[in-house]
Design an enzyme around this catalytic site. Sequence first.
Site, mmCIF file in Angstrom:
data_model
loop_
_atom_site.group_PDB
_atom_site.id
_atom_site.type_symbol
_atom_site.label_atom_id
_atom_site.label_comp_id
_atom_site.label_asym_id
_atom_site.label_seq_id
_atom_site.Cartn_x
_atom_site.Cartn_y
_atom_site.Cartn_z
ATOM 1 C CD GLU A 22 -15.819 -25.476 -28.760
ATOM 2 O OE1 GLU A 22 -15.139 -25.659 -29.785
ATOM 3 O OE2 GLU A 22 -17.031 -25.202 -28.805
ATOM 4 C CB CYS A 31 -7.556 -26.433 -31.784
ATOM 5 S SG CYS A 31 -8.510 -24.934 -31.993
HETATM 6 P P1 NAD Z 1 -5.329 -30.577 -22.165
HETATM 7 O O1 NAD Z 1 -6.570 -31.336 -22.436
HETATM 8 O O2 NAD Z 1 -4.096 -31.310 -21.799
HETATM 9 O O3 NAD Z 1 -5.561 -29.499 -21.003
HETATM 10 C C1 NAD Z 1 -6.641 -28.617 -20.989
HETATM 11 C C2 NAD Z 1 -6.999 -28.271 -19.559
HETATM 12 O O4 NAD Z 1 -7.372 -29.444 -18.863
HETATM 13 C C3 NAD Z 1 -5.881 -27.615 -18.755
HETATM 14 O O5 NAD Z 1 -6.419 -26.512 -18.046
HETATM 15 C C4 NAD Z 1 -5.422 -28.711 -17.813
HETATM 16 O O6 NAD Z 1 -5.003 -28.225 -16.561
HETATM 17 C C5 NAD Z 1 -6.645 -29.575 -17.654
HETATM 18 N N1 NAD Z 1 -6.309 -30.987 -17.490
HETATM 19 C C6 NAD Z 1 -5.280 -31.668 -18.065
HETATM 20 N N2 NAD Z 1 -5.288 -32.960 -17.702
HETATM 21 C C7 NAD Z 1 -6.356 -33.114 -16.876
HETATM 22 C C8 NAD Z 1 -6.903 -34.221 -16.173
HETATM 23 N N3 NAD Z 1 -6.344 -35.419 -16.240
HETATM 24 N N4 NAD Z 1 -8.000 -34.018 -15.403
HETATM 25 C C9 NAD Z 1 -8.569 -32.808 -15.330
HETATM 26 N N5 NAD Z 1 -8.092 -31.715 -15.970
HETATM 27 C C10 NAD Z 1 -7.001 -31.855 -16.743
HETATM 28 O O7 NAD Z 1 -5.139 -29.707 -23.480
HETATM 29 P P2 NAD Z 1 -3.924 -28.760 -23.837
HETATM 30 O O8 NAD Z 1 -2.703 -29.614 -23.998
HETATM 31 O O9 NAD Z 1 -3.861 -27.611 -22.924
HETATM 32 O O10 NAD Z 1 -4.392 -28.208 -25.263
HETATM 33 C C11 NAD Z 1 -4.151 -28.891 -26.453
HETATM 34 C C12 NAD Z 1 -5.388 -29.589 -26.967
HETATM 35 O O11 NAD Z 1 -6.496 -28.730 -26.945
HETATM 36 C C13 NAD Z 1 -5.234 -29.990 -28.415
HETATM 37 O O12 NAD Z 1 -5.779 -31.277 -28.606
HETATM 38 C C14 NAD Z 1 -6.044 -28.958 -29.170
HETATM 39 O O13 NAD Z 1 -6.521 -29.383 -30.420
HETATM 40 C C15 NAD Z 1 -7.144 -28.693 -28.204
HETATM 41 N N6 NAD Z 1 -7.711 -27.379 -28.436
HETATM 42 C C16 NAD Z 1 -8.977 -27.274 -28.906
HETATM 43 C C17 NAD Z 1 -9.506 -26.025 -29.169
HETATM 44 C C18 NAD Z 1 -10.909 -25.844 -29.679
HETATM 45 O O14 NAD Z 1 -11.343 -24.706 -29.729
HETATM 46 N N7 NAD Z 1 -11.613 -26.885 -30.047
HETATM 47 C C19 NAD Z 1 -8.742 -24.899 -28.935
HETATM 48 C C20 NAD Z 1 -7.450 -25.039 -28.456
HETATM 49 C C21 NAD Z 1 -6.934 -26.284 -28.188
#
Ligand code: NAD
Length: 458
Positions: free
Chosen positions: A212, A246
């Site tokens: 997602e 998002c």
């Molecule tokens: P992110 O991808 O930075 O982090 C999400 C999760 O991944 C966190 O739990 C984090 O600890 C983990 N993570 C981060 N870097 C990692 C890596 N290198 N390796 C493994 N795990 C890792 O996202 P965010 O900054 O928390 O959220 C923002 C993004 O999420 C935006 O792009 C937003 O559009 C998207 N989002 C999508 C939805 C949806 O329903 N489609 C909902 C909310 C947010």
Amino acid sequence: MLAELSINDIIRRQRICFQSGKTKSVEFRIEQLKTLKRAIQENTDSIVKALKKDLYKPELETYATEISIIREIDYALKHIKSWVKPKKVRLPLEQLPGTGYIYPEPLGVVLVIGPWNYPFQLIIAPLIGAIAAGNCVIVKPSEIAPNTSAVVSQIVQKYFDPTYIAVVEGGIDVSKQLLAEKFDHIFFTGGTAVGKIVMEAAAKHLTPVTLELGGKSPCIVDSDINLEHTARRIAWGKFINAGQTCIAPDYLLVNRQIKPQLLDSLQKVIKEFYGEDPQQSSDYARIVNQKQFSRLAELLHDGEIVTGGTTNSRDFYIAPTIIDRVSLEKPVMQEEIFGPILPIIEYSDLSEAIAIINEKPKPLALYLFSRNKDIQQRVLQETSSGGVCINDTVMQVGVSSLPFGGVGDSGIGRYHGKASFDTLSHEKSVLKKSFWLDLKWRYAPYAGKLDLIKRLIG
Ligand code: NAD
């Protein structure tokens, strides 16, 4: 006790729990869904407080967009008995006598990784699907919303057995350790870049994934609209949670005939919502951290500020901002904004707006404001996005019967309501034959049977 266990031990114990078969009975699943509902209801104060600390999220927004996930539990409870039932399918003539059916079965141990923007809801929503589908679950909330992560952990530890549902808290390192393990499904919500890392790690174990993700969700505004309602619904969807949503409308594509009036109305509505100085409003959230604040503050330079534009680095405040005269080449039109900055791009002909959308990766949501049915139809047919909402913003996410998910760069797979159950189940195909008839048309010797086969194939 959980803290002393290694990730590997937690998974091993969950595998034993899953193999015992206890998560498979529908009564057990119903019981656990009810427990989850009770857990949320009994802890609303801590949830509200945690979100206040992490995002300065107004209490009403916490109820409307985080705690409201209880309605997904109610939906699952209402339908689960029909979801778990094997579904009969029609068989072709040569398969008779026999019956065919699709038998949904749980996958096993599921990993859920969440983001920081709706840090409670986006962990609990996939968890509901995983419970309904009869799986064991490990959840890893986002370290960037540490107070909410702690509350999720406390609640889960208090109400559930860790051999069934466990929380592993931590940042990227912990996430990587988890991703190195074999799961039966990984449900990830976060950014597109990390989504690719998750999918790569999952590929090593052939683990199926739901991703997602995010992206730039466009919002087209035609001239045939109710101006007041349009302005209010756009401003609400954009500035709720200070734009860190998002499916917030990322940028507007506005018909030039309506642009001056729309800009006026948007400014009026922003004042109506948050007063003369939104920094003083208790109804306006803050940017999550310094890194995001600095990134957003830079984007403010990418156009001419119509309203807003002020910032305060001490409390990560960025005013609800509208920027005009934006070049499509600037970062604000290249990256997902994920903050309270709304760029305006004008168009004379709808084809221009559609072309701008289609040049970019497929978005998670697409919004269109127009009464005109031909325009509605054209936009639906000529663009592709995870979902579409016509004449409103963000509300589509609250409909349990509408599967939610992206397409292309905005994600893989879908959930909410039955889609969550389907995503986290395996649909096992079962063909059952009877012994009372055994026609010999398929057995050797084949002499004299070819004509019959040809006729059967048609
Ligand atoms: P992110 O991808 O930075 O982090 C999400 C999760 O991944 C966190 O739990 C984090 O600890 C983990 N993570 C981060 N870097 C990692 C890596 N290198 N390796 C493994 N795990 C890792 O996202 P965010 O900054 O928390 O959220 C923002 C993004 O999420 C935006 O792009 C937003 O559009 C998207 N989002 C999508 C939805 C949806 O329903 N489609 C909902 C909310 C947010």
